[in-house]
Design an enzyme around this catalytic site. Sequence first.
Site, PDB file in Angstrom:
ATOM      1  N   GLU A 272       0.834  -1.203   0.000  1.00  7.96           N
ATOM      2  CA  GLU A 272       0.000   0.000   0.000  1.00  7.96           C
ATOM      3  C   GLU A 272       0.871   1.256   0.000  1.00  7.96           C
ATOM      4  O   GLU A 272       1.818   1.367   0.784  1.00  7.96           O
ATOM      5  CB  GLU A 272      -0.904  -0.002   1.236  1.00  7.96           C
ATOM      6  CG  GLU A 272      -1.812   1.213   1.347  1.00  7.96           C
ATOM      7  CD  GLU A 272      -2.630   1.198   2.631  1.00  7.96           C
ATOM      8  OE1 GLU A 272      -3.576   2.003   2.727  1.00  7.96           O
ATOM      9  OE2 GLU A 272      -2.327   0.386   3.525  1.00  7.96           O
ATOM     10  N   LYS A 330      -9.788   2.793  -3.475  1.00 12.68           N
ATOM     11  CA  LYS A 330     -10.276   2.195  -2.238  1.00 12.68           C
ATOM     12  C   LYS A 330     -11.681   2.693  -1.916  1.00 12.68           C
ATOM     13  O   LYS A 330     -11.954   3.891  -1.931  1.00 12.68           O
ATOM     14  CB  LYS A 330      -9.323   2.524  -1.088  1.00 12.68           C
ATOM     15  CG  LYS A 330      -9.639   1.797   0.221  1.00 12.68           C
ATOM     16  CD  LYS A 330      -8.598   2.109   1.286  1.00 12.68           C
ATOM     17  CE  LYS A 330      -8.870   1.338   2.565  1.00 12.68           C
ATOM     18  NZ  LYS A 330      -7.885   1.651   3.627  1.00 12.68           N
ATOM     19  N   CYS A 382      -5.721  -2.733   2.336  1.00 10.31           N
ATOM     20  CA  CYS A 382      -5.619  -2.733   3.797  1.00 10.31           C
ATOM     21  C   CYS A 382      -6.912  -3.174   4.472  1.00 10.31           C
ATOM     22  O   CYS A 382      -7.308  -4.324   4.431  1.00 10.31           O
ATOM     23  CB  CYS A 382      -5.181  -1.348   4.256  1.00 10.31           C
ATOM     24  SG  CYS A 382      -4.751  -1.249   6.009  1.00 10.31           S
TER      25      CYS A 382
END
Length: 507
Positions: A272, A330, A382
């Site tokens: 990430e 995301k 994540c």
Amino acid sequence: MSRLVTQFSKLPPVIICIIGTISGAIGVTSFSPFHFWPGYFVSLVVFSLLVITSPTAKTSFWRGSSVALGFFGAGVSWVYVSIAEYGQVGTVIAALITLAFVVVLCAFWALSAWASWHLIHHFSQLPASVWITLALLIGEFARSTLFTGFPWLLPGYAIENTWLFELLPIGGIWLTSAVVVLTSSAIACVLSNKPAQLSLISVLFIIWGSAAYLAYFPVSWVQQTGTLKTTLVQGNVKQDEKWLPQTARESLAYYQQTTIEHLDSELVVWPETAITYTYSQMKPYFSSFSKELSDTNTTLITGIPDVSPDKKDYYNAIWATGDGFGLYYKRRLVPFGEYIPFSEYIGPILDVFGMPMSSFKSGDENQPVLQVGEWGVAPFICYEIVYAEQVRRMVRDSDFLITISNDGWFGTSFGPWQHLQIAKFRAKEAGRYVIRATNTGITAFINEKGEVVAQAPQFERTTLTADAKAFSGVTPYVYWGYWPTLLLLLLCVAFSYLNGLVKKRTP
């Protein structure tokens, strides 16, 4: 035993709450890295006993709060590490923010205890275990969805090393959670001499027995379609230096050079925000590098920030280049980490404390999977891997799953281990390999059975290479979603209600 429970209920309220808090903390031992699965059952049995033996709904509320305080206080203590180390607010404010977070989580259990007491005393046709299970599961579902949700440490995660793990491809995390809560509350009914009903006990025996059968005679829900040699690069960049210009240049050079050394891999994955420059900056810069990757049939997938053309909106993204393509934004942002809920009210307060504001925007709900050569890859950044339903919806179009993370925020706490455990559950539910690349660890390959087949050490700059297997087909959970869990709960309610009617009519 029932006499002991009666004596226990007569203890001073403070002593009972202390016992509740200790029992709640014991529950954390069921989760990674401890894996002592009976611990969580201790917490839920005590929680159920405290509800059953409470003289009033208010008492049940506070007793339930005590168990929740011990459980969440110990279970998410790693939140303090990230705030204290990187929040720029000092230890006292970090402790207060962590405590406030824990109190919010406790509220869901407290309200569940309060609701359970009312249901038990006003609708006695059903046993206490059924009402406790329904109330607590609704509370956990609310905790998992409100304000993007925090579906961490759900009851079903406690059973990784038990037969119940085999139920994940059938009903997912909510089915295992329902069985854990129902089993614990039924035990509490037996201990307190409350009617648990033979029909309910029989259902539990059937479920545990079926899980045991699947453990010894496994069913293959999916089919392997190929393998993909994959290299994961763990940069181990210090969190407080990650965004400095000098560190950004050095990190990018390391990632590129390491990738060049692994062009025999079909896929290379960086963690990430491995690149701290924006996508619009890096795309032209990477043109020759992307061509080199494409010429060797290598796809690079990396975390990277992106910004809208008007420079107003920032996104946390995954980019596939080389022999693959795709850009994913995301969707599930971390509250206070990537965005501020009610920022118009809370923002000024955090500014006073000196806490950095985050302003990422979430991506669209319907985004295509990334492409790696001929394979489809479902990407998760994540925190997103904790959302079982989001993963479930993207599995059908994917051959394997990728999750990239930066757990350097949580230092040496057990937060990264809990995060890895959650990824193992997603792999088992989906019947897919999970490729997990992180900045500081835990970088790993997880097979379709939810087993770690390769793992890199934490806090080392290193690479991890293994064959990732591609799969097609869907598990019952991917196909049916919540329905197996809802069916179980409906059966428990129906059997319990019918059993109550029979008892009333029996002279």
